[in-house]
Motif scaffolding. Structure first.
Motif, PDB file in Angstrom:
ATOM      1  N   TYR A  26       1.122  -1.220  -0.127  1.00 38.66           N
ATOM      2  CA  TYR A  26      -0.050  -0.292   0.045  1.00 38.66           C
ATOM      3  C   TYR A  26       1.127   1.503   0.043  1.00 38.66           C
ATOM      4  O   TYR A  26       0.844   2.285  -0.502  1.00 38.66           O
ATOM      5  N   PHE A  27       1.920   1.272   0.940  1.00 44.15           N
ATOM      6  CA  PHE A  27       3.012   2.526   0.528  1.00 44.15           C
ATOM      7  C   PHE A  27       3.578   2.726   0.082  1.00 44.15           C
ATOM      8  O   PHE A  27       4.435   3.979   0.025  1.00 44.15           O
ATOM      9  N   THR A  28       4.065   1.086  -1.042  1.00 45.89           N
ATOM     10  CA  THR A  28       5.779   1.233  -1.526  1.00 45.89           C
ATOM     11  C   THR A  28       5.897   1.083  -2.831  1.00 45.89           C
ATOM     12  O   THR A  28       5.862   1.506  -3.996  1.00 45.89           O
ATOM     13  N   VAL A  29       4.060   0.056  -3.018  1.00 44.47           N
ATOM     14  CA  VAL A  29       3.998  -0.004  -4.085  1.00 44.47           C
ATOM     15  C   VAL A  29       2.854   0.702  -5.640  1.00 44.47           C
ATOM     16  O   VAL A  29       3.025   0.981  -6.071  1.00 44.47           O
ATOM     17  N   PHE A  61       9.451   2.395  -2.684  1.00 46.79           N
ATOM     18  CA  PHE A  61      10.351   3.214  -1.545  1.00 46.79           C
ATOM     19  C   PHE A  61      11.268   4.347  -2.721  1.00 46.79           C
ATOM     20  O   PHE A  61      10.984   5.514  -2.457  1.00 46.79           O
ATOM     21  N   PHE A  62      11.639   4.063  -3.725  1.00 44.83           N
ATOM     22  CA  PHE A  62      12.438   5.410  -4.128  1.00 44.83           C
ATOM     23  C   PHE A  62      12.201   5.833  -5.301  1.00 44.83           C
ATOM     24  O   PHE A  62      12.271   6.941  -6.094  1.00 44.83           O
ATOM     25  N   GLY A  63      10.776   5.363  -5.912  1.00 45.90           N
ATOM     26  CA  GLY A  63      10.238   5.740  -6.988  1.00 45.90           C
ATOM     27  C   GLY A  63      11.360   5.972  -8.289  1.00 45.90           C
ATOM     28  O   GLY A  63      12.456   5.180  -8.195  1.00 45.90           O
ATOM     29  N   ASP A  64      11.397   6.594  -8.948  1.00 47.99           N
ATOM     30  CA  ASP A  64      12.426   7.343 -10.195  1.00 47.99           C
ATOM     31  C   ASP A  64      14.166   8.093  -9.364  1.00 47.99           C
ATOM     32  O   ASP A  64      14.759   7.644  -9.980  1.00 47.99           O
ATOM     33  N   ASN A  65      14.234   7.879  -8.159  1.00 46.59           N
ATOM     34  CA  ASN A  65      15.253   8.703  -7.512  1.00 46.59           C
ATOM     35  C   ASN A  65      16.156   7.311  -6.994  1.00 46.59           C
ATOM     36  O   ASN A  65      17.331   7.900  -6.337  1.00 46.59           O
ATOM     37  N   TRP A  66      16.348   6.473  -7.445  1.00 42.01           N
ATOM     38  CA  TRP A  66      17.076   5.438  -6.274  1.00 42.01           C
ATOM     39  C   TRP A  66      18.664   5.236  -7.218  1.00 42.01           C
ATOM     40  O   TRP A  66      19.604   5.333  -6.284  1.00 42.01           O
ATOM     41  N   ALA A  67      18.943   5.649  -7.597  1.00 45.07           N
ATOM     42  CA  ALA A  67      19.996   6.194  -8.347  1.00 45.07           C
ATOM     43  C   ALA A  67      20.689   7.290  -8.287  1.00 45.07           C
ATOM     44  O   ALA A  67      21.884   7.223  -7.753  1.00 45.07           O
ATOM     45  N   THR A  68      20.281   8.493  -7.943  1.00 41.47           N
ATOM     46  CA  THR A  68      20.777   9.909  -7.504  1.00 41.47           C
ATOM     47  C   THR A  68      20.378   9.266  -5.752  1.00 41.47           C
ATOM     48  O   THR A  68      21.981  10.032  -5.501  1.00 41.47           O
ATOM     49  N   TYR A 116       7.770   9.238 -10.248  1.00 40.68           N
ATOM     50  CA  TYR A 116       8.327   9.527  -8.839  1.00 40.68           C
ATOM     51  C   TYR A 116       9.293  10.157  -8.164  1.00 40.68           C
ATOM     52  O   TYR A 116       9.946   9.495  -8.914  1.00 40.68           O
ATOM     53  N   GLN A 117       8.721  11.013  -7.622  1.00 44.25           N
ATOM     54  CA  GLN A 117       9.968  11.551  -6.258  1.00 44.25           C
ATOM     55  C   GLN A 117       9.813  10.622  -5.480  1.00 44.25           C
ATOM     56  O   GLN A 117       9.081  11.031  -4.549  1.00 44.25           O
ATOM     57  N   PHE A 118      10.606   9.420  -5.124  1.00 41.88           N
ATOM     58  CA  PHE A 118       9.905   8.414  -4.280  1.00 41.88           C
ATOM     59  C   PHE A 118       8.995   7.955  -4.142  1.00 41.88           C
ATOM     60  O   PHE A 118       8.433   7.413  -5.569  1.00 41.88           O
ATOM     61  N   SER A 119       7.836   7.661  -3.281  1.00 45.31           N
ATOM     62  CA  SER A 119       6.419   8.115  -3.730  1.00 45.31           C
ATOM     63  C   SER A 119       5.358   9.119  -4.742  1.00 45.31           C
ATOM     64  O   SER A 119       4.232   8.725  -4.669  1.00 45.31           O
ATOM     65  N   TYR A 174      13.336  15.888   3.701  1.00 44.12           N
ATOM     66  CA  TYR A 174      11.883  16.537   3.665  1.00 44.12           C
ATOM     67  C   TYR A 174      11.667  15.837   2.277  1.00 44.12           C
ATOM     68  O   TYR A 174      10.505  16.667   1.678  1.00 44.12           O
ATOM     69  N   MET A 175      12.114  15.789   0.776  1.00 47.07           N
ATOM     70  CA  MET A 175      10.844  14.822   0.021  1.00 47.07           C
ATOM     71  C   MET A 175      10.026  13.308   0.251  1.00 47.07           C
ATOM     72  O   MET A 175       9.314  13.487  -0.553  1.00 47.07           O
ATOM     73  N   SER A 176      11.049  12.712   0.896  1.00 50.23           N
ATOM     74  CA  SER A 176      10.864  11.445   1.068  1.00 50.23           C
ATOM     75  C   SER A 176       9.635  11.735   2.288  1.00 50.23           C
ATOM     76  O   SER A 176       8.018  10.842   2.388  1.00 50.23           O
TER      77      SER A 176
END
Length: 528
Positions: free
Chosen positions: A16-19, A38-45, A72-75, A224-226
């Motif tokens: 519910y919270f991550t997928v 959890f990371f959305g598209d931000n995992w590599a950064t 997605y910036q995280f979620s 702050y973002m997540s």
């Protein structure tokens, strides 16, 4: 059985919270990439596998041939705009629906961030924009020009005094010392020489405020973002106590001294003090003024509205600090990339120097504001630097009231955006799109010649943002860059040295746009 039940509950909550949040755009019929839980598209950064600039280009390219796409910036679902007309629609024509930036740091956590022009929302932002706009008109730039020229002269003289044929410098450190001195004198009325007094408090506080390379600052940023709600609960501020105390004390002492001694200085603090008294002057007419260059943004009617009068010392401190925050590191970054491009492209540097020498003769050796702004090739070089290396990598807008993007292609259907939806202008991606700029990796000032600049598609060149919420300091930044390079190139040639990295590699460690191993170049003294 209890463990099985708890495992099912944990799995359901995890889903519910991550997928589930990562299916937001798909359900609305918007194409997206392949975000990670959890990371959305931000995992590599997050894991320092790519820089923020590379991330922006990645999400820009991941869904081709569309006017917009989702990521997605995280979620947090974010709509990325790729079509120039759509960018104009959202940032200009329908600006009232996208008035604000996303809340980055709650005002309760850090008042000096939450009360600055960038963070303010709604009417508070409109009032403050109108209050600050007179600080950045052409007439104010003409006054600040002499202060910038003095700082640039001191900068060049410092290296001339070394009496060395070639002086090796790290440009980021060197340029931030120049921008520090310019901001100190033009905004705060403080005279410093950071090349001589290397550990002056003004410079050290600026370095601390703008350094995002450390683990703590990066964790704060991603926090702050997540999980902004968690950071709000614990009132975690962006600026350290030392930085906040320094700038609060500096502004408070400056205001008190000026009021007691009736000191009037034509700078930002004086303007805000006058606004508090209700003595603010109407913005001067810019219609006949020579502007600072192609990249200069135009002030909208928002900047000509009524000004804010109920200003506290903290309000004034917040505006001065964001001006310092933006000008200290960001403008220095642009200078570094321009030095790099000139250093590796000697023919471009030589042509610019020829124009500088022509201007020197026309000015009888004493540069004037008007003659600097007449330099066409200088403006072309600055504009191309801002195209290839836009230090404002991306900017956001928040949907402040429900909005529908009407379909323009057979594949689209009406897209209804809810209030608080995040919308992104991927500046780095747009500026490097070969559809708009052929051979985007090539540094080519001719893109901005008189013959070619009219061919640039509107809203594909937005180094300072777009619409009424663009960067208020574009004139200041461009003028500051031109003044410094005029003085450098009239005395030195910028050349690669042993420590120069060619081609330049973007650092993955810093959130800001930065070279991986610094900007090392030589200043070779010219034979007069």
């Amino acid at each position: 059985m209890l463990w099985i039940f708890l495992a099912i509950i944990a799995t359901a909550l995890l889903y519910y919270f991550t997928v589930k949040p990562l299916k937001y755009w798909t359900k609305l019929g918007v194409k997206q990439g392949n975000p990670t839980p959890f990371f959305g598209d931000n995992w590599a950064t997050f894991w320092k596998k790519e820089s923020f600039a590379e991330f922006t280009k990645h999400v820009y390219d991941q869904v081709p041939n569309v006017r917009y796409s989702g990521f997605y910036q995280f979620s947090i679902p974010t709509l990325l705009l790729k079509d120039p007309e759509l960018i104009k629609q959202i940032t200009v024509k329908d600006f009232d629906h996208f008035l604000d930036h996303r809340t980055f740091i709650p005002e309760e956590s850090d008042p000096l961030w939450g009360k600055n022009l960038f963070s303010l929302k709604g009417q508070r932002w409109r009032d403050m924009r109108a209050t600050l706009s007179p600080s950045f008109t052409s007439s104010k730039m003409k006054f600040m020009f002499s202060l910038m020229a003095d700082a640039a002269h001191d900068f060049v003289q410092h290296f001339k005094n070394k009496n060395e044929k070639i002086v090796t410098v790290e440009m980021k450190d060197t340029c931030t010392r120049y921008t520090n001195d310019v901001i100190a004198t033009t905004a705060f009325g403080v005279k410093v020489d950071s090349l001589k007094e290397r550990d002056n408090e003004f410079y050290l506080m600026g370095k601390e405020a703008t350094d995002f390379s450390g683990i703590i600052k990066n964790l704060k940023f991603f926090g702050y973002m997540s999980v902004p709600w968690l950071f709000k609960i614990f009132s975690i501020s962006l600026f350290s106590k030392e930085v906040s105390a320094f700038f609060r004390g500096l502004i408070s002492d400056t205001i008190r001294t000026r009021e007691e001694k009736h000191i009037v200085r034509n700078d930002m603090i004086n303007l805000l003090m006058e606004a508090r008294k209700g003595n603010i002057q109407k913005q001067d007419d810019e219609s006949t003024s020579v502007d600072t260059g192609f990249a200069t943004v135009k002030e909208s009617d928002v900047g000509k509205a009524k000004v804010q009068k109920h200003l506290t010392d903290e309000d004034i401190t917040a505006q001065a600090l964001i001006f310092f925050f933006a000008g200290f590191d960001t403008v220095a970054g642009i200078m570094c990339f321009m030095a790099y491009e000139l250093g590796v492209s000697q023919e471009i540097q030589d042509r610019l120097r020829e124009e500088i020498e022509d201007t020197m003769r026309e000015s009888n050796g004493k540069l004037t504001y008007e003659n600097l702004l007449k330099m066409k090739y200088m403006d072309m070089v600055v504009a191309e630097t801002l195209r290839k290396w836009p230090v404002a990598i991306a900017v956001d807008r928040i949907c402040t009231k429900p909005y529908t993007i009407e379909p323009q292609t057979p594949e689209e259907k009406p897209l209804s955006l809810e209030k608080n939806t995040v919308v992104w202008l991927p500046i780095f991606g747009i500026h490097r799109d070969p559809k708009f700029y052929p051979e985007p990796e090539k540094f080519d000032p001719e893109r901005f010649s008189d013959e070619n600049k009219d061919k640039i598609v509107p809203y594909t060149y937005i180094p300072f943002g777009a619409g009424p919420r663009n960067c208020i300091g574009s004139r200041f930044a461009i003028l500051e860059i031109k003044v410094l390079f005029y003085h450098i190139l009239s005395n030195f040639k910028i050349i690669p040295v042993e420590k120069t990295t060619i081609p330049l590699k973007i650092s993955k460690k810093s959130f800001n746009l930065m070279a991986d191993e610094g900007f090392w170049f030589g200043l070779e003294r010219l034979e007069k």
